[in-house]
Motif scaffolding. Sequence first.
Motif, PDB file in Angstrom:
ATOM      1  N   TRP A 162       0.835  -1.215   0.000  1.00  0.00           N
ATOM      2  CA  TRP A 162       0.000   0.000   0.000  1.00  0.00           C
ATOM      3  C   TRP A 162       0.863   1.255   0.000  1.00  0.00           C
ATOM      4  O   TRP A 162       0.598   2.202  -0.744  1.00  0.00           O
ATOM      5  CB  TRP A 162      -0.924  -0.002   1.214  1.00  0.00           C
ATOM      6  N   ILE A 163       1.913   1.258   0.822  1.00  0.00           N
ATOM      7  CA  ILE A 163       2.808   2.428   0.884  1.00  0.00           C
ATOM      8  C   ILE A 163       3.487   2.649  -0.463  1.00  0.00           C
ATOM      9  O   ILE A 163       3.595   3.784  -0.945  1.00  0.00           O
ATOM     10  CB  ILE A 163       3.847   2.250   2.009  1.00  0.00           C
ATOM     11  N   LEU A 164       3.960   1.566  -1.089  1.00  0.00           N
ATOM     12  CA  LEU A 164       4.601   1.686  -2.398  1.00  0.00           C
ATOM     13  C   LEU A 164       3.610   2.197  -3.440  1.00  0.00           C
ATOM     14  O   LEU A 164       3.965   3.024  -4.292  1.00  0.00           O
ATOM     15  CB  LEU A 164       5.158   0.321  -2.830  1.00  0.00           C
ATOM     16  N   THR A 165       2.374   1.716  -3.378  1.00  0.00           N
ATOM     17  CA  THR A 165       1.342   2.181  -4.304  1.00  0.00           C
ATOM     18  C   THR A 165       1.037   3.655  -4.086  1.00  0.00           C
ATOM     19  O   THR A 165       0.868   4.417  -5.047  1.00  0.00           O
ATOM     20  CB  THR A 165       0.059   1.349  -4.121  1.00  0.00           C
ATOM     21  N   LEU A 166       0.970   4.064  -2.830  1.00  0.00           N
ATOM     22  CA  LEU A 166       0.735   5.468  -2.509  1.00  0.00           C
ATOM     23  C   LEU A 166       1.849   6.341  -3.076  1.00  0.00           C
ATOM     24  O   LEU A 166       1.590   7.399  -3.673  1.00  0.00           O
ATOM     25  CB  LEU A 166       0.645   5.634  -0.983  1.00  0.00           C
ATOM     26  N   LEU A 167       3.105   5.902  -2.943  1.00  0.00           N
ATOM     27  CA  LEU A 167       4.238   6.659  -3.480  1.00  0.00           C
ATOM     28  C   LEU A 167       4.205   6.697  -5.000  1.00  0.00           C
ATOM     29  O   LEU A 167       4.546   7.716  -5.616  1.00  0.00           O
ATOM     30  CB  LEU A 167       5.551   6.039  -2.994  1.00  0.00           C
ATOM     31  N   PHE A 168       3.806   5.592  -5.608  1.00  0.00           N
ATOM     32  CA  PHE A 168       3.744   5.517  -7.064  1.00  0.00           C
ATOM     33  C   PHE A 168       2.718   6.515  -7.615  1.00  0.00           C
ATOM     34  O   PHE A 168       3.011   7.269  -8.553  1.00  0.00           O
ATOM     35  CB  PHE A 168       3.392   4.095  -7.486  1.00  0.00           C
ATOM     36  N   ILE A 169       1.536   6.526  -7.027  1.00  0.00           N
ATOM     37  CA  ILE A 169       0.500   7.458  -7.491  1.00  0.00           C
ATOM     38  C   ILE A 169       0.898   8.891  -7.144  1.00  0.00           C
ATOM     39  O   ILE A 169       0.617   9.826  -7.905  1.00  0.00           O
ATOM     40  CB  ILE A 169      -0.860   7.094  -6.881  1.00  0.00           C
ATOM     41  N   ALA A 170       1.558   9.076  -5.993  1.00  0.00           N
ATOM     42  CA  ALA A 170       2.020  10.416  -5.614  1.00  0.00           C
ATOM     43  C   ALA A 170       3.050  10.950  -6.604  1.00  0.00           C
ATOM     44  O   ALA A 170       3.116  12.165  -6.851  1.00  0.00           O
ATOM     45  CB  ALA A 170       2.608  10.385  -4.203  1.00  0.00           C
ATOM     46  N   THR A 171       3.862  10.058  -7.184  1.00  0.00           N
ATOM     47  CA  THR A 171       4.827  10.481  -8.199  1.00  0.00           C
ATOM     48  C   THR A 171       4.113  11.016  -9.428  1.00  0.00           C
ATOM     49  O   THR A 171       4.463  12.073  -9.966  1.00  0.00           O
ATOM     50  CB  THR A 171       5.738   9.305  -8.593  1.00  0.00           C
ATOM     51  N   SER A 172       3.102  10.288  -9.877  1.00  0.00           N
ATOM     52  CA  SER A 172       2.307  10.749 -11.011  1.00  0.00           C
ATOM     53  C   SER A 172       1.589  12.056 -10.678  1.00  0.00           C
ATOM     54  O   SER A 172       1.500  12.967 -11.517  1.00  0.00           O
ATOM     55  CB  SER A 172       1.293   9.661 -11.389  1.00  0.00           C
ATOM     56  N   PHE A 173       1.099  12.167  -9.448  1.00  0.00           N
ATOM     57  CA  PHE A 173       0.411  13.391  -9.014  1.00  0.00           C
ATOM     58  C   PHE A 173       1.363  14.591  -8.996  1.00  0.00           C
ATOM     59  O   PHE A 173       1.013  15.679  -9.464  1.00  0.00           O
ATOM     60  CB  PHE A 173      -0.185  13.175  -7.627  1.00  0.00           C
ATOM     61  N   SER A 174       2.572  14.395  -8.464  1.00  0.00           N
ATOM     62  CA  SER A 174       3.538  15.498  -8.411  1.00  0.00           C
ATOM     63  C   SER A 174       3.976  15.905  -9.813  1.00  0.00           C
ATOM     64  O   SER A 174       4.247  17.088 -10.063  1.00  0.00           O
ATOM     65  CB  SER A 174       4.745  15.113  -7.559  1.00  0.00           C
ATOM     66  N   LEU A 175       4.039  14.943 -10.732  1.00  0.00           N
ATOM     67  CA  LEU A 175       4.348  15.270 -12.128  1.00  0.00           C
ATOM     68  C   LEU A 175       3.254  16.148 -12.726  1.00  0.00           C
ATOM     69  O   LEU A 175       3.538  17.162 -13.384  1.00  0.00           O
ATOM     70  CB  LEU A 175       4.495  13.980 -12.937  1.00  0.00           C
ATOM     71  N   SER A 176       2.006  15.773 -12.489  1.00  0.00           N
ATOM     72  CA  SER A 176       0.899  16.570 -13.038  1.00  0.00           C
ATOM     73  C   SER A 176       0.816  17.936 -12.364  1.00  0.00           C
ATOM     74  O   SER A 176       0.440  18.918 -13.001  1.00  0.00           O
ATOM     75  CB  SER A 176      -0.423  15.819 -12.881  1.00  0.00           C
ATOM     76  N   LEU A 177       1.179  18.006 -11.092  1.00  0.00           N
ATOM     77  CA  LEU A 177       1.231  19.308 -10.414  1.00  0.00           C
ATOM     78  C   LEU A 177       2.298  20.200 -11.054  1.00  0.00           C
ATOM     79  O   LEU A 177       2.090  21.400 -11.249  1.00  0.00           O
ATOM     80  CB  LEU A 177       1.516  19.108  -8.925  1.00  0.00           C
ATOM     81  N   MET A 178       3.431  19.591 -11.387  1.00  0.00           N
ATOM     82  CA  MET A 178       4.502  20.337 -12.051  1.00  0.00           C
ATOM     83  C   MET A 178       4.042  20.887 -13.396  1.00  0.00           C
ATOM     84  O   MET A 178       4.251  22.067 -13.710  1.00  0.00           O
ATOM     85  CB  MET A 178       5.718  19.431 -12.245  1.00  0.00           C
ATOM     86  N   THR A 179       3.394  20.056 -14.203  1.00  0.00           N
ATOM     87  CA  THR A 179       2.922  20.527 -15.508  1.00  0.00           C
ATOM     88  C   THR A 179       1.799  21.544 -15.354  1.00  0.00           C
ATOM     89  O   THR A 179       1.648  22.438 -16.187  1.00  0.00           O
ATOM     90  CB  THR A 179       2.433  19.351 -16.370  1.00  0.00           C
ATOM     91  N   SER A 180       1.032  21.447 -14.272  1.00  0.00           N
ATOM     92  CA  SER A 180      -0.026  22.420 -14.017  1.00  0.00           C
ATOM     93  C   SER A 180       0.557  23.798 -13.723  1.00  0.00           C
ATOM     94  O   SER A 180      -0.055  24.814 -14.050  1.00  0.00           O
ATOM     95  CB  SER A 180      -0.882  21.947 -12.839  1.00  0.00           C
ATOM     96  N   VAL A 181       1.734  23.818 -13.109  1.00  0.00           N
ATOM     97  CA  VAL A 181       2.413  25.087 -12.847  1.00  0.00           C
ATOM     98  C   VAL A 181       3.035  25.638 -14.123  1.00  0.00           C
ATOM     99  O   VAL A 181       2.983  26.840 -14.389  1.00  0.00           O
ATOM    100  CB  VAL A 181       3.493  24.896 -11.763  1.00  0.00           C
ATOM    101  N   ILE A 182       3.602  24.751 -14.937  1.00  0.00           N
ATOM    102  CA  ILE A 182       4.304  25.187 -16.152  1.00  0.00           C
ATOM    103  C   ILE A 182       3.334  25.672 -17.217  1.00  0.00           C
ATOM    104  O   ILE A 182       3.550  26.704 -17.853  1.00  0.00           O
ATOM    105  CB  ILE A 182       5.165  24.025 -16.701  1.00  0.00           C
ATOM    106  N   ALA A 183       2.244  24.930 -17.431  1.00  0.00           N
ATOM    107  CA  ALA A 183       1.299  25.263 -18.502  1.00  0.00           C
ATOM    108  C   ALA A 183       0.313  26.336 -18.061  1.00  0.00           C
ATOM    109  O   ALA A 183       0.032  26.498 -16.862  1.00  0.00           O
ATOM    110  CB  ALA A 183       0.548  24.006 -18.939  1.00  0.00           C
ATOM    111  N   ASN A 184      -0.227  27.038 -19.028  1.00  0.00           N
ATOM    112  CA  ASN A 184      -1.189  28.100 -18.729  1.00  0.00           C
ATOM    113  C   ASN A 184      -2.635  27.613 -18.756  1.00  0.00           C
ATOM    114  O   ASN A 184      -3.522  28.292 -18.254  1.00  0.00           O
ATOM    115  CB  ASN A 184      -1.026  29.254 -19.727  1.00  0.00           C
ATOM    116  N   THR A 185      -2.871  26.457 -19.369  1.00  0.00           N
ATOM    117  CA  THR A 185      -4.231  25.936 -19.492  1.00  0.00           C
ATOM    118  C   THR A 185      -4.280  24.483 -19.015  1.00  0.00           C
ATOM    119  O   THR A 185      -3.257  23.796 -18.959  1.00  0.00           O
ATOM    120  CB  THR A 185      -4.714  25.993 -20.956  1.00  0.00           C
TER     121      THR A 185
END
Length: 336
Positions: A162-185
Amino acid sequence: MDFARLSLISQKEFSDHIRSKRFLFLLIIFCLILGIEAANGVSSYNLVLEQYKNGDSMKIYQPSAVYVFLSIVNSIGSNGLGIVIGLALGFDLISGEREGRSLKTILSRPVYRDELINGKALGGLFAIAIITLIGFIGVFSVMLILGIVPDFNEILGVCIIWILTLLFIATSFSLSLMTSVIANTNSGSLLLSLVIIFMMLFIIPVGGGDLGTYILVGSTPQEPPNSVSEAQYSAYQDQQREYLKVSNSVYDLFNDFSIKSVYQDIAIPITSPSSYIIDKVGLTEFVTNPDVANSIEKPDFWTIIGDKWIKIIIFLMWPFLFFGIAYVKFMRSDLR
């Protein structure tokens, strides 16, 4: 940074997540897929256990209840379920506020930028924790209903998964957060995140592996005709073994850029220690000399985790790297 304001922002973000239709849809999809995979996993576990008891299995050790999660790990990792959940929860956190022209209004109040982005990240992580926790509780319930009762050690293994799965999804989430900051839309953020994911999962591991192998050892050795001497054929076999050794090392290196590969490299051995030992000993050695593998004591979860410490470091590095880029970019962005 004021921790009281940070707490309020993270609570608001978490509340917005769990009250949204998107969260409900993702939760239903996650639980439904995990329920199906749990039923398949229980069936596979009973079959493998029966084969082991009859002596018809290649498993070295008796399968444990954690084996049920093998298909779940493959679904979350290989089939991309975890990546979809993470991207869906984070791709519009900042770009959505910017697109709706509410970001400057929020920051005009007594809220600092670091509090806002940290609060959004924490709120999203709490939402991911709820989704995964409910899903895993559902799997545990399916196991109990179908007559599989894990002991304490097996429950510990499930918690590690469960912890590994949480970290795995959190990695994808942090990536999308990064692109949300970079992109304007929102559309730009989603597209950019998909491009980065595609590069990390396919382009870099496959292309980098092919290119690195070619640079180091050239192309695959050509098998000589049947008329060559024994010495020449022996030389070809040596070249082939050297080529495979270097190729596997290069591919292992570039596979570390794939969050899916790293997740599975850590999680799958926990679900199936027999496969982990066979991989360490070598399939050829195991088939020709099974006593070598049989003489090895069954590794516990901490032994496997300790053996994968480099993968663990890489696994922890990715979400911090993506969030660090998002944090710096957001702190220095022009919001006019």
